[in-house]
Structures are given as C-alpha cells and as structure tokens.
Design a protein around this motif. Sequence first.
Motif, short mmCIF file in Angstrom:
data_model
loop_
_atom_site.label_atom_id
_atom_site.label_comp_id
_atom_site.label_asym_id
_atom_site.label_seq_id
_atom_site.Cartn_x
_atom_site.Cartn_y
_atom_site.Cartn_z
N TRP A 51 0.83 -1.21 0.00
CA TRP A 51 0.00 0.00 0.00
C TRP A 51 0.87 1.26 0.00
CZ3 TRP A 51 -0.33 3.62 4.09
CH2 TRP A 51 -1.26 4.64 3.88
N VAL A 52 1.92 1.27 0.82
CA VAL A 52 2.81 2.43 0.88
C VAL A 52 3.42 2.70 -0.50
CG1 VAL A 52 4.97 3.33 1.83
CG2 VAL A 52 3.32 2.19 3.33
N ILE A 53 3.88 1.65 -1.16
CA ILE A 53 4.47 1.82 -2.49
C ILE A 53 3.41 2.24 -3.49
CG2 ILE A 53 5.60 0.57 -4.39
CD1 ILE A 53 6.95 -1.18 -2.29
N ALA A 54 2.19 1.72 -3.37
CA ALA A 54 1.12 2.05 -4.31
C ALA A 54 0.75 3.53 -4.23
CB ALA A 54 -0.10 1.18 -4.05
N VAL A 55 0.65 4.07 -3.03
CA VAL A 55 0.23 5.48 -2.88
C VAL A 55 1.35 6.44 -3.24
CG1 VAL A 55 -1.52 4.93 -1.14
CG2 VAL A 55 0.81 5.51 -0.42
N SER A 56 2.59 5.96 -3.23
CA SER A 56 3.72 6.84 -3.53
C SER A 56 4.26 6.65 -4.94
CB SER A 56 4.84 6.61 -2.52
OG SER A 56 5.28 5.26 -2.54
N SER A 57 3.61 5.76 -5.73
CA SER A 57 4.09 5.48 -7.09
C SER A 57 3.25 6.22 -8.12
CB SER A 57 4.04 3.97 -7.37
OG SER A 57 4.84 3.26 -6.47
N THR A 58 3.86 6.47 -9.25
CA THR A 58 3.14 7.05 -10.38
C THR A 58 2.52 5.92 -11.20
OG1 THR A 58 4.69 8.90 -10.51
CG2 THR A 58 3.32 8.46 -12.45
N PRO A 59 1.19 5.93 -11.40
CA PRO A 59 0.55 4.84 -12.15
C PRO A 59 1.11 4.71 -13.56
CG PRO A 59 -1.08 6.18 -11.03
CD PRO A 59 0.22 6.91 -10.91
N ASP A 60 1.25 3.50 -14.01
CA ASP A 60 1.69 3.22 -15.37
C ASP A 60 0.53 3.46 -16.32
OD1 ASP A 60 2.61 2.16 -17.78
OD2 ASP A 60 3.64 0.49 -16.80
N PRO A 61 0.72 4.27 -17.37
CA PRO A 61 -0.38 4.53 -18.30
C PRO A 61 -0.83 3.30 -19.07
CG PRO A 61 1.68 5.43 -19.15
CD PRO A 61 1.95 5.00 -17.75
N ALA A 146 6.92 -4.92 -6.77
CA ALA A 146 6.12 -5.24 -7.96
C ALA A 146 4.63 -5.10 -7.68
CB ALA A 146 6.45 -6.65 -8.44
N LEU A 147 4.18 -5.64 -6.54
CA LEU A 147 2.76 -5.56 -6.20
C LEU A 147 2.31 -4.13 -5.99
CD1 LEU A 147 2.46 -8.59 -3.73
CD2 LEU A 147 1.55 -8.45 -6.06
N GLY A 148 3.19 -3.32 -5.38
CA GLY A 148 2.84 -1.92 -5.14
C GLY A 148 2.63 -1.15 -6.43
N HIS A 149 3.51 -1.34 -7.38
CA HIS A 149 3.37 -0.64 -8.66
C HIS A 149 2.16 -1.15 -9.44
CE1 HIS A 149 6.91 2.00 -9.01
NE2 HIS A 149 7.47 1.15 -8.17
N ALA A 151 -0.57 -2.39 -8.10
CA ALA A 151 -1.74 -1.88 -7.39
C ALA A 151 -1.98 -0.40 -7.72
CB ALA A 151 -1.57 -2.06 -5.89
N SER A 152 -0.91 0.36 -7.83
CA SER A 152 -1.04 1.79 -8.17
C SER A 152 -1.69 1.96 -9.55
CB SER A 152 0.34 2.44 -8.15
OG SER A 152 0.27 3.78 -8.62
N SER A 153 -1.22 1.18 -10.52
CA SER A 153 -1.76 1.30 -11.88
C SER A 153 -3.19 0.79 -11.96
CB SER A 153 -0.86 0.52 -12.86
OG SER A 153 0.46 1.00 -12.83
N LEU A 154 -3.48 -0.33 -11.30
CA LEU A 154 -4.83 -0.88 -11.35
C LEU A 154 -5.81 0.03 -10.64
CD1 LEU A 154 -6.64 -3.21 -12.21
CD2 LEU A 154 -6.03 -4.40 -10.10
N ALA A 155 -5.40 0.62 -9.52
CA ALA A 155 -6.28 1.57 -8.82
C ALA A 155 -6.59 2.77 -9.68
CB ALA A 155 -5.61 2.00 -7.51
N ALA A 156 -5.60 3.26 -10.43
CA ALA A 156 -5.84 4.39 -11.33
C ALA A 156 -6.80 4.02 -12.45
CB ALA A 156 -4.51 4.87 -11.90
N GLU A 157 -6.68 2.81 -12.99
CA GLU A 157 -7.58 2.37 -14.05
C GLU A 157 -9.02 2.25 -13.55
OE1 GLU A 157 -6.29 -1.21 -15.89
OE2 GLU A 157 -4.27 -0.47 -16.28
#
Length: 234
Positions: A51-61, A146-149, A151-157
């Motif tokens: 979760w920490v990595i997900a909220v601090s990462s830039t989502p992959d387009p 890997a999971l954090g990044h 999660a960040s991209s999937l949450a953005a989608e």
Amino acid sequence: MSMRTENMALVQGWADTRSTLRRWSVRPGRALLPWSIGSLAIALLLLFVTWVIAVSSTPDPNMVYFPGLAYTTTLGEFGFILYRNGLVLALHGFACIAGFMAGSSLPQVAEGYSGVWRWIHDKAGPLAIGFVILATVFSLCTQAYALGHQASSLAAELDVAPALLLVGLLPHALPELTALFLPLAAWTLASRRGAWKDLLAATFVTVAVAVPVLVAAAAVETWVSPRLLAALAG
C-alpha cells in the motif's frame, strides 16, 4: 568414516522428523498456531508495504490486465495462478529444508572430518542460513515493489483509492499470502529456538496445510475478486 557420519546424519534426521511429527500429532495446534500467527503477520506487513508503495508510485499509463476485468477468466487463468503460487511455495519450502540441513545435518556430518574439511563444514551451516535470510528478504522486497506498482496502476484504471483496491483483494490475498509464508514462519520460529531438527517435519506440515488454502484462494482470485473489484469501482 566421513561417509558413515553422513549416513548417520541422514538416519538421525529421519528419526528426528518422525519423532517431531508424532509429537505434533498429539497437539497439532501447538505447532500450527504460532506458525499461522507469524505467517499472518508477514502477510499483513507485505500488504502494508504494498500500500505504501502504491500510494507513492506514479501509475503506469499502460493497462494492467487483471483476469476477469479486462477479459473473461478461464481455467487456464486458474491454473496459472496455481503454478505461480506453487513456485513461491516451493521456494519457501526449500528454504525450510535448507535450514534443516544447515542447522541439523551439517554439524553432524562435520564430526566425520578434520582439518580444512571440518572447518568448511562448520562454516557452511551459518553461511547457508545467512544466504536463506538474504534471499528471503530480497524476495519480500521485490514482491512488495512489484505488487505496489501494479496496485497503483490498477487503482488508477478503476478510479479507486489504492487502500480500497487492497480491501477488494483481501478475500484472496490474505489467505494466499498467509499460506505462502507458513514455511518461512516455521523457519523463523525454529531458528530462534535453535530447533533445526524440527524443520524437515515443519516443511511437510506447512506445505500440506498451504496447498488446499492456495487452491481455494486461487479460485476466489479467478472468479470472485474480479466481480468484487468491479463492484467497488462502480
């Protein structure tokens, strides 16, 4: 003499394993409960770091393809999840076996040598244990990254917060991760007590417990989690 010592270590290892299994069969909860608590703690820590990595990462387009959302799930997806988790469980199980060999078998084998070979066998155990620790930490860090990044991209989608996304994944992720980390929890607790001779038995038990849990979690991930994520996304 050395070959006889190795044979004696092998025989003693199986004898210790059978004795341990008999002891645990009388009160199985006494062994399983600490492992389960430790494994659950590791799983929760990994999810928190994710979760920490997900909220601090830039989502992959680029789109993240979660089975059941972008396309219809099949038995092939279910099989792939089992295959992926089976590899991780095997890795953790072998780490448990390595702990048994390094902490229990190698010291017995070393008694059959002298000089340089004795020194090598004496040092091999601690080095093997150190390698297992480093490999485990590396594995956890790479998984969290890997999971954090992802999660960040999937949450953005899905246009949801990463925390809400993880809540939607918990029904399969929490039992799955807890099952996967059972061997490592057993390894950690045994190493703290110096009970290396119990680790081969612990490998058998933790893998036997983990397999049905992983099958059930894979089914939830394949056919339930996509609908839950879709509902959370509105």
